[in-house]
Design an enzyme around this catalytic site. Structure first.
Site, PDB file in Angstrom:
ATOM      1  N   ARG A   1     107.059  10.167  16.610  1.00 56.73           N
ATOM      2  CA  ARG A   1     106.781  10.264  17.962  1.00 56.73           C
ATOM      3  C   ARG A   1     107.913  10.940  18.983  1.00 56.73           C
ATOM      4  NH1 ARG A   1     105.726   5.478  21.102  1.00 56.73           N
ATOM      5  NH2 ARG A   1     105.541   7.024  22.545  1.00 56.73           N
TER       6      ARG A   1
ATOM      7  N   ILE B   1     116.205  -3.649  31.039  1.00 58.71           N
ATOM      8  CA  ILE B   1     115.074  -2.575  31.574  1.00 58.71           C
ATOM      9  C   ILE B   1     113.762  -3.191  30.994  1.00 58.71           C
ATOM     10  CG2 ILE B   1     114.329  -0.397  31.701  1.00 58.71           C
ATOM     11  CD1 ILE B   1     116.843  -0.544  33.073  1.00 58.71           C
TER      12      ILE B   1
ATOM     13  N   ARG C   1     100.771   5.936  26.062  1.00 58.26           N
ATOM     14  CA  ARG C   1     100.954   5.468  27.420  1.00 58.26           C
ATOM     15  C   ARG C   1     101.430   6.454  28.490  1.00 58.26           C
ATOM     16  NH1 ARG C   1     104.259   3.690  29.565  1.00 58.26           N
ATOM     17  NH2 ARG C   1     103.077   2.131  30.795  1.00 58.26           N
TER      18      ARG C   1
ATOM     19  N   ARG D   1     104.984  -2.723  30.251  1.00 52.94           N
ATOM     20  CA  ARG D   1     104.693  -1.497  30.955  1.00 52.94           C
ATOM     21  C   ARG D   1     103.741  -1.300  32.079  1.00 52.94           C
ATOM     22  NH1 ARG D   1     106.915   1.833  26.876  1.00 52.94           N
ATOM     23  NH2 ARG D   1     107.498   3.477  28.525  1.00 52.94           N
ATOM     24  N   PRO D   2     103.657  -2.273  33.305  1.00 51.35           N
ATOM     25  CA  PRO D   2     102.645  -1.947  34.146  1.00 51.35           C
ATOM     26  C   PRO D   2     102.801  -0.696  35.051  1.00 51.35           C
ATOM     27  CG  PRO D   2     104.347  -3.568  34.864  1.00 51.35           C
ATOM     28  CD  PRO D   2     104.671  -3.113  33.393  1.00 51.35           C
ATOM     29  N   ILE D   3     101.716  -0.440  35.589  1.00 48.18           N
ATOM     30  CA  ILE D   3     102.246   0.880  36.583  1.00 48.18           C
ATOM     31  C   ILE D   3     101.884   0.545  38.199  1.00 48.18           C
ATOM     32  CG2 ILE D   3     101.490   2.229  34.626  1.00 48.18           C
ATOM     33  CD1 ILE D   3      98.527   2.560  36.109  1.00 48.18           C
ATOM     34  N   ASP D   4     102.171  -0.610  38.697  1.00 47.65           N
ATOM     35  CA  ASP D   4     101.690  -0.885  40.047  1.00 47.65           C
ATOM     36  C   ASP D   4     102.941   0.108  40.758  1.00 47.65           C
ATOM     37  OD1 ASP D   4     103.883  -2.277  38.522  1.00 47.65           O
ATOM     38  OD2 ASP D   4     104.152  -3.851  40.070  1.00 47.65           O
TER      39      ASP D   4
ATOM     40  N   LYS E   1     111.997  15.074  24.224  1.00 44.43           N
ATOM     41  CA  LYS E   1     110.482  14.598  24.442  1.00 44.43           C
ATOM     42  C   LYS E   1     110.364  14.034  25.702  1.00 44.43           C
ATOM     43  CE  LYS E   1     109.557  10.059  23.480  1.00 44.43           C
ATOM     44  NZ  LYS E   1     108.676   8.952  24.548  1.00 44.43           N
ATOM     45  N   ASN E   2     111.358  13.318  26.253  1.00 41.39           N
ATOM     46  CA  ASN E   2     111.079  12.717  27.730  1.00 41.39           C
ATOM     47  C   ASN E   2     110.906  13.791  28.775  1.00 41.39           C
ATOM     48  OD1 ASN E   2     110.411  10.504  26.354  1.00 41.39           O
ATOM     49  ND2 ASN E   2     112.250   9.552  26.877  1.00 41.39           N
TER      50      ASN E   2
ATOM     51  N   CYS F   1     103.033  -1.962  25.151  1.00 38.40           N
ATOM     52  CA  CYS F   1     103.352  -1.759  23.968  1.00 38.40           C
ATOM     53  C   CYS F   1     104.613  -2.805  23.470  1.00 38.40           C
ATOM     54  CB  CYS F   1     104.233  -0.213  23.609  1.00 38.40           C
ATOM     55  SG  CYS F   1     105.743  -0.267  24.715  1.00 38.40           S
TER      56      CYS F   1
ATOM     57  N   ASP G   1     117.065   3.423  25.848  1.00 43.04           N
ATOM     58  CA  ASP G   1     116.741   4.156  24.577  1.00 43.04           C
ATOM     59  C   ASP G   1     117.671   4.086  23.773  1.00 43.04           C
ATOM     60  OD1 ASP G   1     114.324   6.304  26.211  1.00 43.04           O
ATOM     61  OD2 ASP G   1     114.310   4.100  26.078  1.00 43.04           O
TER      62      ASP G   1
HETATM   63  C1  EPZ Z   1     110.462   6.158  30.745  1.00 46.96           C
HETATM   64  O1  EPZ Z   1     109.322   5.432  30.640  1.00 46.96           O
HETATM   65  C2  EPZ Z   1     110.742   6.709  29.249  1.00 46.96           C
HETATM   66  N1  EPZ Z   1     109.546   7.394  28.623  1.00 46.96           N
HETATM   67  C3  EPZ Z   1     111.318   5.550  28.297  1.00 46.96           C
HETATM   68  O2  EPZ Z   1     111.368   6.153  27.096  1.00 46.96           O
HETATM   69  C4  EPZ Z   1     112.499   4.912  28.819  1.00 46.96           C
HETATM   70  O3  EPZ Z   1     112.801   3.818  28.016  1.00 46.96           O
HETATM   71  C5  EPZ Z   1     112.096   4.507  30.331  1.00 46.96           C
HETATM   72  O4  EPZ Z   1     111.778   5.731  31.233  1.00 46.96           O
HETATM   73  C6  EPZ Z   1     113.381   3.913  31.077  1.00 46.96           C
HETATM   74  O5  EPZ Z   1     114.550   5.034  31.075  1.00 46.96           O
HETATM   75  C7  EPZ Z   1     109.208   8.860  29.141  1.00 46.96           C
HETATM   76  O6  EPZ Z   1     109.887   9.189  29.778  1.00 46.96           O
HETATM   77  C8  EPZ Z   1     107.956   9.220  28.350  1.00 46.96           C
HETATM   78  P1  EPZ Z   1     110.147   2.993  33.864  1.00 46.96           P
HETATM   79  P2  EPZ Z   1     108.963   4.753  31.927  1.00 46.96           P
HETATM   80  O7  EPZ Z   1     108.966   3.225  34.591  1.00 46.96           O
HETATM   81  O8  EPZ Z   1     108.734   5.897  33.120  1.00 46.96           O
HETATM   82  C9  EPZ Z   1     108.924  -1.373  34.750  1.00 46.96           C
HETATM   83  C10 EPZ Z   1     111.315   6.396  24.717  1.00 46.96           C
HETATM   84  O9  EPZ Z   1     111.619   5.716  23.639  1.00 46.96           O
HETATM   85  N2  EPZ Z   1     107.761  -0.862  35.553  1.00 46.96           N
HETATM   86  O10 EPZ Z   1     111.512   3.563  34.327  1.00 46.96           O
HETATM   87  O11 EPZ Z   1     107.535   3.904  31.515  1.00 46.96           O
HETATM   88  C11 EPZ Z   1     108.674  -1.115  33.231  1.00 46.96           C
HETATM   89  O12 EPZ Z   1     107.820  -2.113  32.837  1.00 46.96           O
HETATM   90  C12 EPZ Z   1     110.616   5.725  26.068  1.00 46.96           C
HETATM   91  O13 EPZ Z   1     111.422   7.496  24.652  1.00 46.96           O
HETATM   92  C13 EPZ Z   1     106.953  -1.560  36.497  1.00 46.96           C
HETATM   93  O14 EPZ Z   1     107.201  -3.105  36.526  1.00 46.96           O
HETATM   94  O15 EPZ Z   1     110.006   3.677  32.225  1.00 46.96           O
HETATM   95  C14 EPZ Z   1     110.099  -1.142  32.659  1.00 46.96           C
HETATM   96  O16 EPZ Z   1     110.473  -2.469  32.889  1.00 46.96           O
HETATM   97  C15 EPZ Z   1     110.539   4.171  25.649  1.00 46.96           C
HETATM   98  N3  EPZ Z   1     106.064  -1.250  37.057  1.00 46.96           N
HETATM   99  C16 EPZ Z   1     110.918  -0.947  33.975  1.00 46.96           C
HETATM  100  O17 EPZ Z   1     110.084  -0.771  35.217  1.00 46.96           O
HETATM  101  C17 EPZ Z   1     105.749   0.349  37.004  1.00 46.96           C
HETATM  102  O18 EPZ Z   1     104.853   0.758  37.823  1.00 46.96           O
HETATM  103  C18 EPZ Z   1     111.393   0.841  33.676  1.00 46.96           C
HETATM  104  O19 EPZ Z   1     110.360   1.487  33.414  1.00 46.96           O
HETATM  105  C19 EPZ Z   1     106.652   1.082  36.306  1.00 46.96           C
HETATM  106  C20 EPZ Z   1     107.627   0.333  35.576  1.00 46.96           C
END
Ligand code: EPZ
Length: 425
Positions: A402, A330, A92, A121-124, A22-23, A116, A308
């Protein structure tokens, strides 16, 4: 949403083929916007998140079709540069279209993806990275929740990620592939799914080096070409089924399994007592004893133990022979399963700061009527049901669909007594 009935007590035995990842599929599907042509994605899982991402491709003007498990995308006809709020709210991961649409059209409008249950899950990190590439960002709408990015030229630059975020790394790469000049991204995520989207783009003609490391360099190219690409098997689905074998003292062979991407999970499962053998694409796992506890298990960015897989290990620790502690490093609230596991007799306490869970293993859990709250948590409740005495009903099991093509079909294949049932079971 559907429900799942699990009758516990069976030791899982047999062979099972692992679905596509999926990812890996989600970022690669977004990336198909960039080649303005045909992409044939083989071994693509038919799961809800993929269906959502494909629906958005159609919204953008792409043509898509399926040939068994091969997704065919023609992005030559794409012309739309905005992703509807409804689409983003549904999933998202659609934020991965931010970099792909911007990279191709030099403009994109997309709603802020909500948080969620596992976190805000911010995107800064995504936005700070993209801003460095000569991109203007404005925030529209009454609550400034619509992001509008635009530029006349995407110009390569140095980008420093505050955290090795998977999505931010992928969005920076997607924005830079068709840019002018070179983009050097520091502190990149090393997850296999980042490598996968790099491999897809390189096969389509992109110039990317450093995939899988903490430093990735993208040299912009004028255009990409048609590509056929095979997605890797899903390491978290494989890890989930390995955890189910560990919890039920089973003996199973996983085919088409990404053993090399599961080192940290395999290490942990061996520590709880499993025997595991990994060859090319086959994982053999058995467990002959009650799982052993682990004093401290911390989730980390890859190649550390994956967040995960955290819920799945918590289900195992509930019946382990002693006390285990999990530290979720995380996400800020990835313990939604605790009250559900407690309904099954689990003994778990959460430390006030909320990222530490202490699990005192019980001889056995008992069946109960419980609720799934998220994707991996739902799969972990299935594992708890497999070990429990009696019958467990898991409501809101739609979350599981999902990411798992058919968890009931898969686990039935290896001897589980599990089926979808009506919501009022
Ligand atoms: C990916 O999410 C995966 N999703 C998640 O899998 C996985 O848990 C995660 O990576 C960590 O490995 C997909 O690949 C579709 P991150 P992502 O950005 O990219 C914070 C599943 O079950 N953060 O590495 O969203 C964030 O809040 C899902 O398949 C910011 O603060 O994860 C988190 O605490 C769940 N600002 C940490 O970083 C940002 O701009 C890691 O998030 C981006 C992230």
């Amino acid at each position: 949403m559907s429900s799942i009935e699990v009758i516990g007590g069976e030791q899982l035995k047999g062979e099972l083929k692992i679905q596509g990842s999926k990812n890996a599929a989600l970022p690669v599907i977004a990336a198909t916007i960039l080649n303005k042509g045909i992409s044939r994605l083989k071994n693509c899982p038919k799961i809800l998140d993929v269906i959502h991402m494909v629906n958005i491709l159609e919204e953008l003007g792409c043509r898509t079709s399926w040939d068994q498990n091969t997704l065919i995308v023609d992005s030559s006809s794409a012309f739309v540069t905005h992703v509807s709020e409804d689409s983003v709210r549904k999933m998202r991961s659609s934020i991965l279209y931010l970099g792909a649409i911007l990279g191709r059209f030099h403009e994109v409008t997309i709603a802020y993806p909500g948080g969620c249950l596992i976190g805000k899950r911010p995107i800064d990190f995504h936005l700070n990275a993209i801003k460095k590439l000569n991109v203007t960002q404005e925030f529209l709408g009454p609550d400034k929740s619509i992001i509008h990015c635009y530029t006349n030229r995407i110009i390569g630059n140095d980008v420093f990620l505050e955290f090795p975020s998977v999505g931010a790394t992928q969005n920076a790469i997607l924005t830079a592939v068709l840019s002018e000049g070179v983009t050097r991204i520091f502190n990149t995520a090393r997850e296999p799914e980042v490598t996968e989207v790099c491999n897809y783009l390189i096969d389509a003609g992109a110039r990317i080096c450093g995939k899988g490391s903490s430093f990735i360099e993208v040299e912009g190219v004028k255009e990409l070409h048609d590509v056929e690409f095979t997605l890797s098997p899903d390491r978290i689905v494989a890890g989930t089924y390995m955890a189910a074998v560990a919890a039920t003292k089973g003996d199973v062979v996983l085919l088409n399994a990404p053993g090399r991407q599961l080192d940290s999970t395999i290490k942990v499962l061996k520590r709880i007592g499993c025997n595991i053998e990994v060859t090319q694409e086959v994982i053999k796992i058995n467990n002959k004893q009650r799982p052993l506890p682990i004093d401290i298990l911390k989730t980390q960015p890859y190649p550390g133990f994956p967040t995960d897989m955290q819920s799945q290990l918590m289900s195992i620790f509930c019946v382990a022979n002693g006390m285990s502690t999990i530290v979720e490093e995380i996400f800020e609230s990835r313990y939604q399963n605790v009250p559900e596991l407690e309904k099954m007799g689990a003994n778990i306490s959460l430390e006030e700061e909320g990222n530490k869970a202490i699990i005192n293993g019980m001889e056995a859990l008992h069946g109960a009527v419980i609720n799934a709250h998220d994707l991996r948590g739902g799969a972990a409740l299935v594992i708890a049901g497999l070990t429990a005495e009696g019958t467990t009903i898991i409501h809101d099991a739609g979350y599981i669909e999902r990411g798992y093509e058919n968890i009931c079909r898969d686990l039935t294949c290896i001897g589980a007594r599990i089926r979808y049932c009506s919501d009022n079971a």
